[in-house]
Design an enzyme around this catalytic site. Structure first.
Site, PDB file in Angstrom:
ATOM      1  N   GLU A  25      -6.874  -0.242 -12.010  1.00 43.92           N
ATOM      2  CA  GLU A  25      -7.440   0.639 -10.522  1.00 43.92           C
ATOM      3  C   GLU A  25      -8.572   1.676 -10.978  1.00 43.92           C
ATOM      4  OE1 GLU A  25      -7.984   1.539  -7.719  1.00 43.92           O
ATOM      5  OE2 GLU A  25      -5.880   1.168  -6.191  1.00 43.92           O
ATOM      6  N   ASN A 154      -5.682   6.834  -0.484  1.00 44.62           N
ATOM      7  CA  ASN A 154      -6.266   5.980  -2.302  1.00 44.62           C
ATOM      8  C   ASN A 154      -7.991   6.061  -1.752  1.00 44.62           C
ATOM      9  OD1 ASN A 154      -5.648   3.924  -3.376  1.00 44.62           O
ATOM     10  ND2 ASN A 154      -4.004   2.732  -2.171  1.00 44.62           N
ATOM     11  N   ASP A 202      -7.683  -0.436   0.032  1.00 41.99           N
ATOM     12  CA  ASP A 202      -6.700   0.241  -1.432  1.00 41.99           C
ATOM     13  C   ASP A 202      -8.048   0.917  -1.831  1.00 41.99           C
ATOM     14  OD1 ASP A 202      -6.147   1.129  -3.978  1.00 41.99           O
ATOM     15  OD2 ASP A 202      -5.017  -1.148  -4.165  1.00 41.99           O
TER      16      ASP A 202
END
Length: 306
Positions: A25, A154, A202
Site C-alpha cells: 500500500e 482510505n 481504495d
C-alpha cells in the site's frame, strides 16, 4: 466481464517486482532522492526501490517498524514519518526510529492511509470497527478531527493548487471532496464527489491535469476520473486486489500500482499468481510532486525506541 470494460484502456502494466506482499500500500515518490517508498501494512515494513527505465523496480531497503505500517511520508531532509498502529513513528536519515505518543485506542483500530497536505501537515485516517476518523496532525503535533463517521478511511489527494481535498471512504464506496485552505488547514463542508457502484475504492493519487486515479479493490483495476466526476480511463491489473497508485520516476510519468494477497484463497492465488506484486505502466499522463512532511521528531515529542 469488468464493469469498466467499455472505458478506454490507458495501457497494459508490467509486473515490476518479484516479491508478493500481503498488503502492499501507500506508494510515494521521494523526488529529492529519486526513490520509491511503499509499505506492507500488516508486516510493519517500509520498502524502498529504484524505478528503472524499463519499468522494473529494484529493491533498495526493507525497513521493519515496531507494529503495523499504514503509510509513509518523507520530509525534505529525508526523514520518514510512518503511521503505526496507534502512534506515529519517525526514522531519521541515519536510520534511528523514534515513536510518538499514542493517538488511537482500541485493539481493533489502527492508522491506515495518510499523506502530507500542501504545507506539510500529516492527514491520516483510521481502519476499525466503525466511526472511523480522518485526522489532521500539524507539524507541531496538534491534532484536528476532519471526519469521525467513516466506515474505512482510505485514499487522499489534493488538487494542484491545494484548494480541494479528495478523500475515500471505502466501505461506503464514496469519494468525498471538500474545500481546503493550505495556509490554515481549515476545510469546507464535505460533499460526495463520486460513488463507486462496483467493488471498493481504495488508494488514490492525482495527475497534472487534476484527474484522480483510484485503485478498485476486488476489481483488478485503476480508474481515471475527471474533475467533473466522469470515469475516462482505466488500467487493468492481473491482480484483483489493487490497492494504490502513484506517479513515480524522474519525469513522474510511470504509474506504480501496489496490490495485495490479503483475503485471497489458494484457488484465488492460483488463478492470479502475480497478486501482491507491484506493477508499472506508462499511461501518457504525468503526476505532480508529492507533498513533503514538514514536522520534526522533536515537535512531535518523540521518544527513542530503536
Amino acid at each position: 466481464m469488468s464493469a469498466y470494460a467499455h472505458i478506454p484502456s490507458l495501457g497494459i502494466p508490467r509486473v515490476a517486482t518479484g516479491q508478493a506482499h500481503f498488503l502492499a500500500e501507500g506508494p510515494t515518490w521521494d523526488s529529492t532522492r529519486g526513490i520509491l517508498l511503499w509499505v506492507d501494512i500488516m508486516a510493519g515494513v517500509v520498502h524502498t526501490g529504484r524505478v528503472l527505465s524499463g519499468g522494473a523496480i529494484e529493491q533498495v531497503e526493507r525497513v521493519p517498524f515496531p507494529d503495523t505500517a499504514g503509510a509513509v511520508a518523507v520530509s525534505r531532509a529525508g526523514e520518514w514519518l510512518v503511521a503505526g498502529t496507534h502512534r506515529l513513528y519517525t526514522r531519521s536519515v541515519d536510520g534511528e526510529i523514534t515513536a510518538g505518543p499514542e493517538l488511537l485506542e482500541g485493539a481493533e483500530r489502527r492508522f491506515n492511509d495518510g499523506k502530507p497536505d500542501p504545507v506539510g501537515r500529516f492527514v491520516v485516517g483510521t481502519k476499525g470497527p466503525g466511526g472511523e476518523q480522518l485526522l489532521q496532525i500539524g507539524a507541531d503535533g496538534t491534532v484536528a478531527v476532519l471526519d469521525d463517521d467513516l466506515g474505512l478511511s482510505n485514499g487522499l489527494a489534493w488538487t494542484r493548487d491545494g484548494r480541494t481535498l479528495y478523500s475515500i471512504d471505502t466501505l461506503s464506496r464514496r469519494i468525498h471532496a471538500r474545500d481546503y485552505d493550505p495556509a490554515t488547514g481549515e476545510t469546507g463542508e464535505r460533499r460526495v464527489f463520486l460513488e463507486i457502484t462496483d467493488e471498493y475504492p481504495d488508494g488514490m493519487t492525482i495527475d497534472a491535469d487534476d484527474h484522480l486515479w483510484v485503485a478498485l479493490w476486488g476489481e483488478g483495476c485503476v480508474i481515471r476520473i475527471s474533475p467533473d466526476g466522469e470515469i475516462v480511463g482505466r488500467v487493468d491489473v492481473p491482480a484483483p486486489h489493487t490497492s494504490c497508485p502513484v506517479f513515480a520516476g524522474p519525469d513522474l510519468d510511470t504509474l506504480v500500482i501496489t496490490t495485495a494477497t490479503e483475503g485471497m484463497t489458494p484457488d484465488d492465488l492460483a488463478a492470479h499468481p502475480l497478486s501482491g506484486r507491484l506493477f508499472t505502466v506508462r499511461t501518457g499522463h504525468r503526476g505532480i510532486y508529492p507533498n513533503l512532511w514538514a514536522g520534526t521528531p522533536a515537535a512531535l515529542s518523540l521518544e527513542e525506541t530503536a
